[in-house]
Design a protein around this motif. Structure first.
Motif, mmCIF file in Angstrom:
data_model
loop_
_atom_site.group_PDB
_atom_site.id
_atom_site.type_symbol
_atom_site.label_atom_id
_atom_site.label_comp_id
_atom_site.label_asym_id
_atom_site.label_seq_id
_atom_site.Cartn_x
_atom_site.Cartn_y
_atom_site.Cartn_z
ATOM 1 N N LEU A 21 97.312 59.681 26.457
ATOM 2 C CA LEU A 21 96.351 60.602 27.106
ATOM 3 C C LEU A 21 95.900 59.986 29.448
ATOM 4 C CD1 LEU A 21 96.543 63.178 28.126
ATOM 5 C CD2 LEU A 21 94.061 63.568 28.226
ATOM 6 N N THR A 22 95.765 59.208 29.452
ATOM 7 C CA THR A 22 95.438 58.512 30.403
ATOM 8 C C THR A 22 96.465 57.783 30.900
ATOM 9 O OG1 THR A 22 93.351 57.267 29.389
ATOM 10 C CG2 THR A 22 94.198 56.597 31.260
ATOM 11 N N GLY B 39 89.790 56.138 12.609
ATOM 12 C CA GLY B 39 89.173 57.717 13.373
ATOM 13 C C GLY B 39 89.317 57.538 14.431
ATOM 14 N N ALA B 40 88.260 56.056 14.890
ATOM 15 C CA ALA B 40 87.941 54.871 16.118
ATOM 16 C C ALA B 40 89.470 54.773 16.887
ATOM 17 C CB ALA B 40 86.323 54.856 16.040
ATOM 18 N N VAL B 41 90.011 54.382 15.532
ATOM 19 C CA VAL B 41 91.428 53.562 16.347
ATOM 20 C C VAL B 41 92.316 54.596 17.471
ATOM 21 C CG1 VAL B 41 92.561 52.497 16.452
ATOM 22 C CG2 VAL B 41 90.783 51.714 15.359
ATOM 23 N N GLY B 42 92.396 55.775 16.015
ATOM 24 C CA GLY B 42 93.132 56.948 16.484
ATOM 25 C C GLY B 42 92.700 57.516 17.797
ATOM 26 N N ALA B 43 91.044 58.069 17.867
ATOM 27 C CA ALA B 43 91.653 58.109 18.985
ATOM 28 C C ALA B 43 91.011 58.169 20.264
ATOM 29 C CB ALA B 43 89.557 58.128 18.814
ATOM 30 N N VAL B 44 91.108 56.325 20.601
ATOM 31 C CA VAL B 44 91.087 55.443 21.058
ATOM 32 C C VAL B 44 92.729 55.425 21.987
ATOM 33 C CG1 VAL B 44 91.324 53.181 22.378
ATOM 34 C CG2 VAL B 44 89.186 54.402 21.415
ATOM 35 N N ALA B 45 93.737 55.040 20.969
ATOM 36 C CA ALA B 45 94.435 55.251 21.466
ATOM 37 C C ALA B 45 95.577 57.114 21.996
ATOM 38 C CB ALA B 45 95.397 54.997 19.777
ATOM 39 N N GLY B 46 94.278 57.839 21.074
ATOM 40 C CA GLY B 46 95.357 59.110 21.429
ATOM 41 C C GLY B 46 95.346 59.612 23.286
ATOM 42 N N VAL C 102 82.861 52.028 25.518
ATOM 43 C CA VAL C 102 82.797 51.875 26.520
ATOM 44 C C VAL C 102 84.982 51.872 26.786
ATOM 45 C CG1 VAL C 102 82.902 49.780 28.475
ATOM 46 C CG2 VAL C 102 81.013 50.140 26.742
ATOM 47 N N ALA C 103 85.179 51.351 25.987
ATOM 48 C CA ALA C 103 87.077 51.549 26.116
ATOM 49 C C ALA C 103 87.359 53.402 26.424
ATOM 50 C CB ALA C 103 87.568 51.223 24.720
ATOM 51 N N VAL C 104 86.938 54.206 25.499
ATOM 52 C CA VAL C 104 86.863 55.819 25.474
ATOM 53 C C VAL C 104 86.396 56.155 27.401
ATOM 54 C CG1 VAL C 104 86.269 58.093 25.353
ATOM 55 C CG2 VAL C 104 86.686 55.616 23.639
ATOM 56 N N LEU C 105 85.617 55.100 28.349
ATOM 57 C CA LEU C 105 85.082 55.827 29.298
ATOM 58 C C LEU C 105 85.640 55.055 29.974
ATOM 59 C CD1 LEU C 105 81.207 55.764 28.417
ATOM 60 C CD2 LEU C 105 82.975 57.971 29.513
ATOM 61 N N LEU C 106 86.110 54.084 29.663
ATOM 62 C CA LEU C 106 86.933 53.353 30.944
ATOM 63 C C LEU C 106 88.440 54.410 31.187
ATOM 64 C CD1 LEU C 106 87.908 50.864 32.439
ATOM 65 C CD2 LEU C 106 88.732 49.926 30.854
ATOM 66 N N LEU C 107 88.950 54.955 30.125
ATOM 67 C CA LEU C 107 89.991 55.654 30.149
ATOM 68 C C LEU C 107 89.343 56.493 31.313
ATOM 69 C CD1 LEU C 107 91.939 54.823 26.519
ATOM 70 C CD2 LEU C 107 92.800 53.947 28.732
ATOM 71 N N GLY D 56 95.589 46.120 28.090
ATOM 72 C CA GLY D 56 95.313 45.665 27.569
ATOM 73 C C GLY D 56 93.729 46.058 26.822
ATOM 74 N N THR D 57 92.854 45.849 28.085
ATOM 75 C CA THR D 57 91.271 45.703 28.105
ATOM 76 C C THR D 57 90.863 46.731 27.595
ATOM 77 O OG1 THR D 57 91.081 44.749 30.344
ATOM 78 C CG2 THR D 57 89.258 45.591 29.479
ATOM 79 N N VAL D 58 91.542 47.640 27.418
ATOM 80 C CA VAL D 58 91.365 48.765 26.215
ATOM 81 C C VAL D 58 91.548 48.323 24.768
ATOM 82 C CG1 VAL D 58 91.786 51.294 25.409
ATOM 83 C CG2 VAL D 58 91.063 50.785 27.861
ATOM 84 N N ALA D 59 92.225 47.894 24.638
ATOM 85 C CA ALA D 59 92.972 47.705 23.392
ATOM 86 C C ALA D 59 92.038 46.695 22.634
ATOM 87 C CB ALA D 59 93.827 46.518 22.861
ATOM 88 N N LEU D 60 91.572 45.985 23.528
ATOM 89 C CA LEU D 60 90.542 44.445 23.142
ATOM 90 C C LEU D 60 89.200 44.876 22.868
ATOM 91 C CD1 LEU D 60 90.713 41.555 22.813
ATOM 92 C CD2 LEU D 60 89.399 41.679 25.710
ATOM 93 N N LEU D 61 88.400 45.911 24.014
ATOM 94 C CA LEU D 61 87.296 46.158 23.471
ATOM 95 C C LEU D 61 87.009 47.562 21.814
ATOM 96 C CD1 LEU D 61 86.087 47.869 26.859
ATOM 97 C CD2 LEU D 61 84.808 45.874 25.680
ATOM 98 N N ALA D 62 88.477 48.212 21.521
ATOM 99 C CA ALA D 62 88.468 48.797 20.708
ATOM 100 C C ALA D 62 88.434 47.875 19.510
ATOM 101 C CB ALA D 62 89.315 50.265 20.778
#
Length: 603
Positions: free
Chosen positions: A36-37, A25-32, A90-95, A62-68
């Motif tokens: 959108l971003t 679920g976390a991976v899916g949320a970050v991907a979504g 942190v990855a989500v807030l970066l987006l 790349g940074t978001v994917a690495l963090l998540a």
């Protein structure tokens, strides 16, 4: 194939479906959020923090994917830690920090909500990053001052920077006709919004500087072990906040974060800091994996060194501290497996670590400072050595009980000896004196009457015999010469009335219970037949040898008495007689040999 199927079934059984669901679920949320971003950034060229280049978009994703990704892996590797979820945050807030741009209209019906969330959380990323840094590796901020610092940061960066100016910020009135509606707007006042924004940024800059000072002081105060475990993450936090502070300084005059060349350069530095944060956490996971491998080697070593005291040797070798001590709480004091005292008080050059399992103390380790300051190291030691430490703790407790039993047996013997001495005194000073007085009275009566009386003569003879029997009985209970002259003197006195030849005996005093036991052996042997005695003091023990000719000796009760004292008694047949060998320790016995053998304890 059957083996592969068995392995696969075991792997499926070991998977926690709930944990896997949360991670998916976390991976899916970050991907979504990432999808959108990217739509918003593509719809607003030049408004992104890193500019409108393709390289900035790739670096951001790349940074978001690495963090998540590392956050999810950390969560799976350490379910009890929240650090993985903090990296995902942190990855989500970066987006989300990219949402306060005109391109938010690309979100369709959600454009106003997306734009408002972007305005509110546009600068929440430093607080989340600091949270991840301070909470690493457990995911929890334990110290109250650090909690207050994070709470203040949330109030400043979300409340003061995001919410308060947003109440007065009307993007359409300030010339951004393409921007969505600000749902936080209460009253449009551009001048007040700019003033509040600049004041909030000043407060944010102050917070960032204070936080950097806190991190630097924490790094200076860390022990070497803690610095190895958390130092890299904390240094990344310092660099990241320094970049943010520089950007806040550039933005103070205009009241908002711009997209100038300097701003974009600082954005790249911040992105590099977040990448370094993810890599530092990944490096920590690799260190933990290496530690688990060494723990596996430790388990093998512990299995090999399962004998008494083997835990200390194996742990000392694994932790590279030859002076390591392992203590167990036995009868209110800390002792090692052999019941020697272990000093756990704080002193220069030594530190103490408690090993806990389920809130219960298993053991304490006394070691050189900074060796186990890392909680992960303590956790791995407990995981590897728990069963061995529990076994040694139970062994130490059992050893203490056996020692208490041995002490009680010695006390019983000493109490019996004291009672025999008391009876000897009572017979000598009581009944014997009365009989002697009666004998004197008969003699006086006979002298007074001047007549021969057969009955009086018979009574006098009976009384004399009774006195002799009483003296022999008293001397058998506890000869007075043993108390006054010791073992050698008592054997010499015994040779005057019995067939005993003392070849050698140490002319020194020993503990009363030892002298009594050795004398009882000689007396019992002499009662059986002609006896030759050899005695010597060797080290911390008295050794007595009695050679009895033409007889076999029954040592009723003496075997138990010698064993209770921690000694050893053996009867060997020699020619037509026997040889009795007795060894008695001069110090208080630890645990009787028969009890040690029955318990499987080797000296």
């Amino acid at each position: 194939m059957r083996a592969l199927g068995h392995v696969a079934r075991r792997w499926v059984a070991s998977v926690n479906a709930v944990a896997v669901g949360w991670c998916a679920g976390a991976v899916g949320a970050v991907a979504g959020v990432g999808w959108l971003t990217m739509r918003l950034v593509d719809a607003s060229p030049g408004f992104s923090g890193g500019g409108d280049s393709a390289q900035s978009e790739v670096a951001l994703l790349g940074t978001v994917a690495l963090l998540a990704g590392i956050g999810v892996v950390h969560r799976r590797a350490r379910p009890a830690s929240r650090s993985g979820w903090l990296l995902v945050l942190v990855a989500v807030l970066l987006l989300v920090s990219e949402w306060d741009i005109p391109g938010a209209t690309a979100a369709g019906s959600l454009s106003a909500a997306v734009f408002s969330v972007g305005l509110l959380l546009s600068m929440a990323l430093p607080v989340a990053t600091t949270w991840a840094v301070l909470a690493y590796p457990s995911g929890r901020v334990e110290r109250p001052p650090e909690r207050y610092l994070l709470s203040a940061g949330a109030l400043v960066f979300v409340g003061a920077v995001g919410l308060v100016p947003g109440v007065f910020f009307d993007p359409q009135a300030e010339g951004c006709s393409d921007c969505p509606t600000n749902l936080m707007l209460v009253h449009g006042d551009p001048a007040l919004a700019a003033t509040l924004s600049r004041a909030a940024m000043a407060a944010a800059l102050l917070w960032a500087v204070v936080t950097m000072v806190v991190l630097l002081l924490g790094l200076a105060r860390m022990s070497p072990a803690s610095r190895r475990a958390r130092g890299a993450v904390w240094w990344v936090g310092v660099v990241y906040l320094a970049a943010w502070s520089a950007q806040l300084v550039l933005s103070l005059e205009r009241g908002f974060v711009g997209s100038s060349t300097a701003d974009q350069g600082l954005w790249w530095v911040q992105l590099a800091g977040l990448t370094a944060l993810a890599l530092a956490v990944a490096f920590g996971l690799l260190q933990a994996r290496a530690m688990r491998r060494s723990v596996a080697a430790l388990v093998v070593a512990l299995h090999r060194d399962a004998a008494a005291g083997g835990m200390r040797c194996a742990l000392a070798e694994w932790l590279h501290d030859p002076s390591l001590q392992v203590g167990y709480l036995v009868d209110g004091t800390y002792r090692d497996v052999d019941l020697a005292m272990v000093d756990v008080t704080a002193r220069p050059g030594r530190a103490m670590s408690r090993l806990l399992e389920g809130g219960q103390e298993i053991a304490v380790l006394v070691h050189r400072p900074s060796l186990l300051d890392d909680p992960d190291a303590v956790r791995e030691v407990v995981r590897a050595a728990r069963l061995g430490l529990e076994n040694e703790r139970l062994r130490a407790e059992g050893f203490a009980q056996l020692r208490a039993l041995a002490d009680s047996r010695v006390r019983v013997i000493e109490a019996g000896d004291r009672e025999r001495r008391r009876l000897e005194r009572d017979l000598h000073d009581g009944a014997q004196q009365r009989l002697v007085g009666l004998l004197l009275g008969l003699r006086l009566l006979k002298a007074t009457t001047g007549e021969d009386c057969t009955e009086v003569d018979q009574a006098e003879a009976e009384i004399r015999a009774a006195v002799e029997d009483l003296r022999e009985l008293a001397n058998g209970l506890h000869p007075i010469v043993l108390l006054t002259e010791g073992f050698a003197g008592a054997c010499a006195a015994l040779s005057e009335s019995m067939d005993v030849r003392v070849v050698d005996a140490p002319n020194r005093r020993f503990p009363a219970v030892v002298e009594t036991t050795a004398y009882l052996l000689v007396a019992m042997a002499a009662a059986a037949g002609p006896t030759t005695v050899y005695a010597a003091c060797e080290g911390d023990a008295l050794r007595v040898r009695a050679d009895v000719a033409h007889a076999r000796v029954v040592l009723a009760g003496l075997q138990d008495r010698a064993t209770a004292l921690g000694g050893h008694l053996e009867v060997l047949p020699v020619d037509d007689g026997c040889r009795i060998e007795l060894e008695l320790p001069l110090a208080a016995p630890a645990v009787p040999r028969d009890v040690m053998a029955a318990d499987g304890i080797s000296g």
